[in-house]
Motif scaffolding. Structure first.
Motif, PDB file in Angstrom:
ATOM      1  N   ALA A 309      -5.630 -26.421 -50.120  1.00 21.53           N
ATOM      2  CA  ALA A 309      -6.768 -25.566 -49.633  1.00 21.53           C
ATOM      3  C   ALA A 309      -7.173 -26.024 -48.159  1.00 21.53           C
ATOM      4  O   ALA A 309      -7.415 -25.098 -47.219  1.00 21.53           O
ATOM      5  CB  ALA A 309      -8.032 -25.646 -50.484  1.00 21.53           C
ATOM      6  N   GLN A 310      -7.381 -27.337 -47.946  1.00 24.12           N
ATOM      7  CA  GLN A 310      -7.663 -27.607 -46.705  1.00 24.12           C
ATOM      8  C   GLN A 310      -6.623 -27.270 -45.668  1.00 24.12           C
ATOM      9  O   GLN A 310      -6.940 -27.029 -44.509  1.00 24.12           O
ATOM     10  CB  GLN A 310      -7.872 -29.363 -46.850  1.00 24.12           C
ATOM     11  CG  GLN A 310      -9.308 -29.513 -47.429  1.00 24.12           C
ATOM     12  CD  GLN A 310      -9.350 -30.937 -48.009  1.00 24.12           C
ATOM     13  OE1 GLN A 310      -8.111 -31.730 -47.915  1.00 24.12           O
ATOM     14  NE2 GLN A 310     -10.405 -31.246 -48.510  1.00 24.12           N
ATOM     15  N   ALA A 311      -5.261 -27.409 -46.036  1.00 25.57           N
ATOM     16  CA  ALA A 311      -4.242 -27.170 -44.925  1.00 25.57           C
ATOM     17  C   ALA A 311      -4.196 -25.566 -44.907  1.00 25.57           C
ATOM     18  O   ALA A 311      -3.925 -25.110 -43.691  1.00 25.57           O
ATOM     19  CB  ALA A 311      -2.839 -27.500 -45.789  1.00 25.57           C
ATOM     20  N   LEU A 312      -4.290 -24.953 -45.980  1.00 20.74           N
ATOM     21  CA  LEU A 312      -4.687 -23.480 -45.799  1.00 20.74           C
ATOM     22  C   LEU A 312      -5.904 -23.070 -44.703  1.00 20.74           C
ATOM     23  O   LEU A 312      -5.602 -22.199 -44.044  1.00 20.74           O
ATOM     24  CB  LEU A 312      -4.656 -22.417 -47.059  1.00 20.74           C
ATOM     25  CG  LEU A 312      -3.512 -22.717 -47.753  1.00 20.74           C
ATOM     26  CD1 LEU A 312      -3.755 -22.157 -49.349  1.00 20.74           C
ATOM     27  CD2 LEU A 312      -2.235 -21.946 -47.532  1.00 20.74           C
ATOM     28  N   ALA A 313      -6.932 -23.687 -44.968  1.00 22.44           N
ATOM     29  CA  ALA A 313      -8.142 -23.292 -44.186  1.00 22.44           C
ATOM     30  C   ALA A 313      -7.689 -23.670 -42.691  1.00 22.44           C
ATOM     31  O   ALA A 313      -8.029 -22.961 -41.629  1.00 22.44           O
ATOM     32  CB  ALA A 313      -9.226 -24.210 -44.847  1.00 22.44           C
ATOM     33  N   ARG A 314      -6.896 -24.676 -42.584  1.00 24.91           N
ATOM     34  CA  ARG A 314      -6.619 -24.952 -41.179  1.00 24.91           C
ATOM     35  C   ARG A 314      -5.774 -23.958 -40.492  1.00 24.91           C
ATOM     36  O   ARG A 314      -5.711 -23.672 -39.137  1.00 24.91           O
ATOM     37  CB  ARG A 314      -5.952 -26.319 -41.063  1.00 24.91           C
ATOM     38  CG  ARG A 314      -6.906 -27.445 -41.283  1.00 24.91           C
ATOM     39  CD  ARG A 314      -6.109 -28.716 -40.799  1.00 24.91           C
ATOM     40  NE  ARG A 314      -5.214 -29.051 -41.738  1.00 24.91           N
ATOM     41  CZ  ARG A 314      -4.897 -30.021 -42.585  1.00 24.91           C
ATOM     42  NH1 ARG A 314      -6.332 -30.307 -43.425  1.00 24.91           N
ATOM     43  NH2 ARG A 314      -3.754 -30.028 -43.329  1.00 24.91           N
ATOM     44  N   GLU A 315      -4.881 -23.279 -41.203  1.00 23.92           N
ATOM     45  CA  GLU A 315      -3.936 -22.372 -40.667  1.00 23.92           C
ATOM     46  C   GLU A 315      -4.487 -20.897 -40.749  1.00 23.92           C
ATOM     47  O   GLU A 315      -4.102 -20.188 -39.995  1.00 23.92           O
ATOM     48  CB  GLU A 315      -2.828 -22.193 -41.567  1.00 23.92           C
ATOM     49  CG  GLU A 315      -1.957 -23.604 -41.647  1.00 23.92           C
ATOM     50  CD  GLU A 315      -1.088 -23.712 -40.122  1.00 23.92           C
ATOM     51  OE1 GLU A 315      -0.628 -22.600 -39.563  1.00 23.92           O
ATOM     52  OE2 GLU A 315      -1.021 -24.935 -39.706  1.00 23.92           O
ATOM     53  N   VAL A 470     -11.830 -37.848 -44.411  1.00 24.93           N
ATOM     54  CA  VAL A 470     -10.725 -37.926 -45.553  1.00 24.93           C
ATOM     55  C   VAL A 470     -10.624 -36.745 -46.459  1.00 24.93           C
ATOM     56  O   VAL A 470     -11.491 -36.084 -46.881  1.00 24.93           O
ATOM     57  CB  VAL A 470     -11.168 -39.233 -46.392  1.00 24.93           C
ATOM     58  CG1 VAL A 470     -10.240 -39.364 -47.535  1.00 24.93           C
ATOM     59  CG2 VAL A 470     -11.154 -40.714 -45.699  1.00 24.93           C
ATOM     60  N   ALA A 471      -9.510 -36.313 -46.321  1.00 24.40           N
ATOM     61  CA  ALA A 471      -8.785 -35.184 -47.202  1.00 24.40           C
ATOM     62  C   ALA A 471      -8.352 -35.676 -48.651  1.00 24.40           C
ATOM     63  O   ALA A 471      -8.853 -34.982 -49.591  1.00 24.40           O
ATOM     64  CB  ALA A 471      -7.712 -34.301 -46.571  1.00 24.40           C
ATOM     65  N   GLN A 472      -7.738 -36.600 -48.586  1.00 25.05           N
ATOM     66  CA  GLN A 472      -7.128 -37.296 -49.869  1.00 25.05           C
ATOM     67  C   GLN A 472      -7.055 -38.923 -50.038  1.00 25.05           C
ATOM     68  O   GLN A 472      -6.707 -39.423 -48.680  1.00 25.05           O
ATOM     69  CB  GLN A 472      -5.901 -36.726 -50.395  1.00 25.05           C
ATOM     70  CG  GLN A 472      -5.449 -36.816 -51.735  1.00 25.05           C
ATOM     71  CD  GLN A 472      -6.449 -36.484 -52.708  1.00 25.05           C
ATOM     72  OE1 GLN A 472      -7.028 -37.248 -53.268  1.00 25.05           O
ATOM     73  NE2 GLN A 472      -6.258 -35.183 -53.326  1.00 25.05           N
ATOM     74  N   VAL A 488      -5.121 -39.382 -46.462  1.00 24.17           N
ATOM     75  CA  VAL A 488      -4.767 -38.350 -45.792  1.00 24.17           C
ATOM     76  C   VAL A 488      -6.201 -37.975 -44.970  1.00 24.17           C
ATOM     77  O   VAL A 488      -7.015 -37.651 -45.593  1.00 24.17           O
ATOM     78  CB  VAL A 488      -4.190 -37.171 -46.608  1.00 24.17           C
ATOM     79  CG1 VAL A 488      -3.738 -35.960 -45.719  1.00 24.17           C
ATOM     80  CG2 VAL A 488      -3.062 -37.752 -47.533  1.00 24.17           C
ATOM     81  N   CYS A 489      -5.923 -37.917 -43.829  1.00 29.67           N
ATOM     82  CA  CYS A 489      -6.921 -37.516 -42.805  1.00 29.67           C
ATOM     83  C   CYS A 489      -7.128 -36.172 -42.275  1.00 29.67           C
ATOM     84  O   CYS A 489      -5.978 -35.795 -41.811  1.00 29.67           O
ATOM     85  CB  CYS A 489      -7.130 -38.598 -41.756  1.00 29.67           C
ATOM     86  SG  CYS A 489      -7.677 -40.260 -42.274  1.00 29.67           S
ATOM     87  N   HIS A 490      -8.154 -35.377 -42.237  1.00 32.42           N
ATOM     88  CA  HIS A 490      -7.899 -34.076 -41.505  1.00 32.42           C
ATOM     89  C   HIS A 490      -8.758 -34.078 -40.313  1.00 32.42           C
ATOM     90  O   HIS A 490      -8.748 -33.229 -39.683  1.00 32.42           O
ATOM     91  CB  HIS A 490      -8.583 -33.001 -42.342  1.00 32.42           C
ATOM     92  CG  HIS A 490      -9.907 -33.198 -43.172  1.00 32.42           C
ATOM     93  ND1 HIS A 490     -10.890 -33.384 -42.397  1.00 32.42           N
ATOM     94  CD2 HIS A 490     -10.210 -33.448 -44.275  1.00 32.42           C
ATOM     95  CE1 HIS A 490     -11.945 -33.677 -43.163  1.00 32.42           C
ATOM     96  NE2 HIS A 490     -11.604 -33.698 -44.073  1.00 32.42           N
TER      97      HIS A 490
END
Length: 552
Positions: A309-315, A470-472, A488-490
């Motif tokens: 979800a975080q990766a999709l939000a960034r895109e 921190v994302a994960q 994993v850092c955002h």
């Protein structure tokens, strides 16, 4: 303890702290429990399909990027395929392995099989040939239906090579003594026959007590376990959590989890079926195509992995995707700020394959009482929880009991799995507060002693995930003993900055000594069931060493 009157479903929602029995109030979203042996409501797959087709004939049941099936079409297509399966000798009790990616064809095949009482054995598309052989043996699979190729894996070719056999029927091989027939997914999809009346009779004869599926699970160590669930127990488990997971007939649910996991089968396919919702899926999620799929299908509920979800939000901004159809209850990274909750306010749904998914939670669109923040919510109707601890309120092993949990495990007796009074030992550690909220504290076999003090890696992981950068987080122990974390850092940060922030949420002895910072969780090693491979994670972190370095 709550001063409210005890709920009507007293026996089914009982929780225990230590040896103390108490009953939490029913809470938001609570539903009366269903007895999976009663035959009431939709307690077999055939009954669930028939009811959904009658109630929602023209509503899409399942959608992938290339195909879609309405509930009427799903009913017809599974009935036709069931007749073909019966014509080739598949029926009540036949154990059928299904090895293929997420799509409408997987759903059609799985529901056709279980509709006539065959036992579905979902198999991971991540399996290596030796792992596949082991699972086929453990589950005594008689018929294997597999994709010819997916993501570079040629499953049947690899199996032929491993066995040095052409796999032509009848297959008689000492490595797989139960296996008789192998079909490609396309061959299975094309099956037709004139056994319609027999298929209908088989479907009508299936009872809630009959086995539905054997799902493979493993912890971070040990061989995978084949967990057996019945029609009634599995559907009862799914039904008990629908309200807390915000799944209704109006839901358009996107779930990236593979259907061979309980999260995909129970949390996706069977949840949509029982609620009359629409399930949206795809074989290989990719940020741009996934965002377009969410937009095109007006997905209202996104459940799955927070890091995705975080990766999709960034895109989303770069792609220009319209995600305005998403509603609270979805993973919050994809929601606008005004619809998000404060950190820790929403429950982390908690469950396992043995409970057929979540057995504990709280409405996903509702904040818990502040004293329960960080918890997993409360037991769903139909599940009792007992904490095996020296005193009330202390951490101990979580034991669960009720009509929705596993019926058994391949190769194990009931006495090996359950306590004399019927509780299943989960191996998870937790504690219950006075209101019945469950707080998770990791695995019993992962407890670590550092300078004589107890550290639970799961507790450290949760604390690290609460940090803004921190994302994960993935935490384990190394020789020393030392605590180590792959994070994993955002946002752009350093190990020293993370260490400093961690001191604000963890006691000093719990703060990791070894930090590995990652841009994604792709390097994190996983086993065939998708869970983190702890020995491999330890090796990765041990190789990184004790120096706080930043690979960025």
């Amino acid at each position: 303890m709550s001063g409210d009157s005890p709920p009507a479903n007293l026996a089914a929602t009982t929780a225990r702290r230590g040896g103390e029995r108490f009953v939490p109030d029913a809470g938001p979203g609570a539903q009366p429990p269903q007895d999976p042996g009663s035959g009431s409501r939709c307690d077999t797959i055939d009954a669930a399909i028939t009811a959904a087709a009658a109630a929602h004939p023209d509503k899409p049941a399942v959608i992938d990027p290339a195909h879609r099936l309405t509930y009427r079409e799903l009913d017809t297509a599974t009935a036709e395929l069931a007749a073909g399966l019966v014509a080739m000798g598949i029926g009540t009790g036949t154990r059928v392995g299904l090895l293929a990616p997420n799509n409408t064809g997987w759903v059609r095949t799985a529901l056709a099989l279980t509709r006539i009482g065959a036992v579905l054995v979902p198999l991971s598309t991540l399996l290596t040939p030796p792992e596949l052989l082991a699972q086929l043996r453990t589950a005594s699979v008689q018929v294997l239906i597999a994709a010819e190729e997916f993501r570079g894996h040629r499953y049947l070719d690899d199996l032929r090579t491993a066995l040095d056999s052409p796999l032509t029927p009848p297959i008689l091989h000492p490595e797989l003594p139960s296996l008789r027939t192998v079909l490609t997914i396309d061959e299975a999809a094309a099956l037709r026959g004139d056994a319609t009346d027999v298929a209908r009779a088989l479907a009508a004869a299936v009872t809630p007590a009959d086995p539905l599926t054997i799902l493979f699970t493993s912890g971070s160590r040990g061989a995978p376990k084949g967990v057996v669930h019945a029609h009634g127990s599995a559907l009862g488990a799914v039904r008990a959590g629908l309200a807390d997971r915000c799944i209704t007939a109006e839901t358009r649910l996107y779930l990236p989890m593979p259907f061979f996991w309980v999260g995909g089968l129970g949390g996706g396919i069977l949840s949509a079926l029982l609620a009359g919702a629409t399930l949206v899926t795809e074989e290989i999620p990719h940020p741009e195509t996934t965002l377009r799929l969410l937009e095109r299908e007006r997905v209202t509920l996104f459940r799955g992995w927070p890091d995705q979800a975080q990766a999709l939000a960034r895109e989303a901004g770069a792609v220009g995707a319209d995600l305005s159809a998403l509603r609270p209850g979805s993973l919050e990274a994809l929601l606008p700020p005004e619809l998000r909750s404060r950190p820790g306010a929403r429950a982390n749904l908690f469950g396992m394959t043995e409970s057929f998914g979540p057995y504990c939670g709280y409405p996903a669109d509702t904040d818990m009482p502040e004293q329960a923040w960080g918890s997993c919510g409360r037991p769903f109707p139909g599940t009792e929880i007992r904490i095996d601890s020296p005193a009330p309120g202390e951490i101990g092993e979580i034991l669960i009991r009720g009509p929705h949990i596993l019926r058994g495990r391949c190769g194990r007796t009931r006495e090996e799995l359950f306590t004399p009074d019927g509780y299943y030992r989960t191996g998870d550690l937790g504690r219950l507060d006075d209101a019945g909220f469950l707080f998770y504290h990791g695995r019993s076999d992962d407890m670590v002693k550092v300078s004589g003090a107890t550290v639970y890696p799961g507790e450290v992981e949760r604390a690290l995930r609460s940090l803004p950068a921190v994302a994960q987080a993935y935490v384990t122990d190394l020789p020393g003993p030392r605590i180590a974390a792959a994070v994993v850092c955002h946002t752009d940060t350093s190990a020293e900055e993370l260490r400093s922030a961690a001191r604000g949420v963890l006691s000093a002895f719990k703060v990791p000594a070894v930090w590995l910072l990652l841009d994604s969780d792709d390097p994190v090693p996983r086993g065939g069931t998708g869970k983190v491979d702890l020995p491999a994670l330890r090796a990765l972190l041990d190789a990184w060493g004790t120096t706080a370095r930043n690979p960025r």
